[in-house]
Design an enzyme around this catalytic site. Sequence first.
Site, PDB file in Angstrom:
ATOM      1  NE  ARG A   1      12.203 -13.047 -11.428  1.00  0.00           N
ATOM      2  CZ  ARG A   1      12.973 -12.389 -10.623  1.00  0.00           C
ATOM      3  NH1 ARG A   1      13.235 -11.151 -10.859  1.00  0.00           N
ATOM      4  NH2 ARG A   1      13.481 -12.975  -9.564  1.00  0.00           N
TER       5      ARG A   1
ATOM      6  CG  ASP B   1       5.907  -7.267 -14.043  1.00  0.00           C
ATOM      7  OD1 ASP B   1       6.701  -8.151 -13.635  1.00  0.00           O
ATOM      8  OD2 ASP B   1       6.180  -6.057 -14.002  1.00  0.00           O
ATOM      9  N   GLY B   2       6.144 -10.781 -14.865  1.00  0.00           N
ATOM     10  CA  GLY B   2       7.087 -11.514 -15.708  1.00  0.00           C
ATOM     11  C   GLY B   2       8.230 -10.662 -16.241  1.00  0.00           C
TER      12      GLY B   2
ATOM     13  CG  ASP C   1      12.377 -21.325  -4.997  1.00  0.00           C
ATOM     14  OD1 ASP C   1      12.533 -21.355  -3.767  1.00  0.00           O
ATOM     15  OD2 ASP C   1      12.171 -20.275  -5.618  1.00  0.00           O
TER      16      ASP C   1
HETATM   17  P1  AMP Z   1      13.111 -15.745  -7.181  1.00  0.00           P
HETATM   18  O1  AMP Z   1      13.060 -14.515  -6.376  1.00  0.00           O
HETATM   19  O2  AMP Z   1      13.799 -15.561  -8.491  1.00  0.00           O
HETATM   20  O3  AMP Z   1      13.615 -16.937  -6.477  1.00  0.00           O
HETATM   21  O4  AMP Z   1      11.577 -16.028  -7.569  1.00  0.00           O
HETATM   22  C1  AMP Z   1      10.629 -16.649  -6.746  1.00  0.00           C
HETATM   23  C2  AMP Z   1       9.382 -16.934  -7.546  1.00  0.00           C
HETATM   24  O5  AMP Z   1       8.708 -15.725  -7.887  1.00  0.00           O
HETATM   25  C3  AMP Z   1       9.619 -17.640  -8.858  1.00  0.00           C
HETATM   26  O6  AMP Z   1       8.550 -18.517  -9.105  1.00  0.00           O
HETATM   27  C4  AMP Z   1       9.636 -16.507  -9.849  1.00  0.00           C
HETATM   28  O7  AMP Z   1       9.345 -16.925 -11.149  1.00  0.00           O
HETATM   29  C5  AMP Z   1       8.553 -15.609  -9.295  1.00  0.00           C
HETATM   30  N1  AMP Z   1       8.743 -14.210  -9.703  1.00  0.00           N
HETATM   31  C6  AMP Z   1       9.675 -13.364  -9.252  1.00  0.00           C
HETATM   32  N2  AMP Z   1       9.545 -12.156  -9.849  1.00  0.00           N
HETATM   33  C7  AMP Z   1       8.511 -12.241 -10.698  1.00  0.00           C
HETATM   34  C8  AMP Z   1       7.878 -11.329 -11.617  1.00  0.00           C
HETATM   35  N3  AMP Z   1       8.292 -10.074 -11.775  1.00  0.00           N
HETATM   36  N4  AMP Z   1       6.845 -11.800 -12.339  1.00  0.00           N
HETATM   37  C9  AMP Z   1       6.413 -13.066 -12.190  1.00  0.00           C
HETATM   38  N5  AMP Z   1       6.941 -13.954 -11.354  1.00  0.00           N
HETATM   39  C10 AMP Z   1       7.978 -13.551 -10.616  1.00  0.00           C
HETATM   40 MG    MG Z   2      14.329 -18.245  -7.861  1.00  0.00          MG
END
Ligand code: AMP
Ligand code: MG
Length: 501
Positions: free
Chosen positions: A98, A130-131, A257
């Site tokens: 996203r 949904d990005g 990550d």
């Molecule tokens: P994070 O919680 O930011 O560390 O995200 C963990 C993973 O989930 C990453 O690869 C994000 O890009 C993916 N991600 C989190 N929220 C979304 C979303 N709404 N749509 C697509 N990918 C998501």
């Molecule tokens: Mg992250």
Amino acid sequence: MTQPLEQSASAPFSFDNSYARLPQNFFARQTPSSAAEPWLIKLNEPLAQELGLDIEVLRRDGAAIFSGNLVPEGADPLAMAYAGHQFGNFVPQLGDGRAILLGEVIDKNGRRRDIQLKGAGATPFSRRGDGRAALGPVLREYIVSEAMHALGVPATRALAAVSTGQPVYREQILPGAVFTRVAASHIRVGTFQFFAARGDTDGIRALADYVIDRHYPDLRDGANPYIALLEAIAERQAALIAKWLHVGFIHGVMNTDNMTVSGETIDFGPCAFMDAYDPGTVFSSIDQNGRYAYASQPGIGQWNLARLGETLLPLIDADQDKAVEIANVVIKDYGERFQLHWMRGMREKIGLADVEDDDLSLIQSLLSTMQAGQADFTLTFRRLSYLAAEDGAEAEDAFLTTFSDSTAAKEWLARWRERLTRETTSAAERSVAMLGVNPAFIPRNHRIEQAIAAAVEDADFSLFEALLDVLSRPYEDHAELTAYMQPPKPEERVLQTFCGT
Ligand code: AMP
Ligand code: MG
């Protein structure tokens, strides 16, 4: 007559996109999705200035640009590939699901900075997501990243927040928004893991060389630049996590990550600041075993660095046993590095300029007194700083009332005062120094929640603006702002925070 946006000469950025020049498997090119009715909630003009951007154009076209509707000239939008250990479990492909990197600019200080849209639509890495991003988490990240910066903690920055005019579907229907993030880079431990998981040593080498050039150019010509890189990243993480502890910050999702190689705090999902001191504090709803609790963070930093070290082994030495041996020394030394940073900062927090053997015990005794007395972390140190400035009954009472039981706190004060008699700095110098490291204002969870609720429920951004203003000067006293210093009332307490993805 207004020009259609597509035709406006919108070149507010002088992009130079080095990541886009890396091998193809590092990323996926991706144009942002469009937003229905974008509206610019906030543009961080001082940061835009620092980045050398054209503010006039951003005021005019910011809603279109920061929603993803208008891709500015020179951008080369892409989603970065990465992997990661999430709560200890390895996921070989995560990536920007996203987030879309618009490009890089060189700021006024000659530093290369990424400009990234978060919530501008799906990418090849979105999996089932949904990005998109909801307004609440966007405002939270805006507030906390700017607060961290003002507190002096390295962190990614907030350049803009835009409301998309479109709903996002979570457990509830929520207003959508896009967050524009600025980072020294978005390269994570997980970026290295992406290539390691594929046995792609050329990829690891290309990435390591890129990171050295971008973040650690002094290491380029050393005898073993890759072990030096691991060491340099360990040093920055040790310094960073010590700073988190000094301000009572809990990241909440220290997955590999979510740990940069630049040493900036990134991905403020369910992060939160502690009110009452308790080293076991956890807020994140998804951290059910307390893996990322306040006091566990230094150890998790080391665990993450060990995962980074593993990816670098093929570059460190052709003999893998030898590579492991060398890397292990660095991982082990991280513990001492952290301890040094933590101790230096804690000494400063209690006003010690000189070093004595018993200082650690003095600090630990304060912390355990705070824990037993459920003392507010931030107020304890701020009030101690006032006491250093003016050693009167009023200041002493204010300090003591921070603890539920003042007896132990009183005993500690006596010990502290006795220790100060041997300090070579003057009381005046000490109080200035203490006021400069012990903030009056932190982004307290209940204040963030209030600001988000007003914005989400009533489209009222006044609390968000007011909070940003207070947090931009965390070490300054302002009589009219004392309410912002207060911990939550029992009914205001926030017990859990959410990722908000
Ligand atoms: P994070 O919680 O930011 O560390 O995200 C963990 C993973 O989930 C990453 O690869 C994000 O890009 C993916 N991600 C989190 N929220 C979304 C979303 N709404 N749509 C697509 N990918 C998501
Ligand atoms: Mg992250």
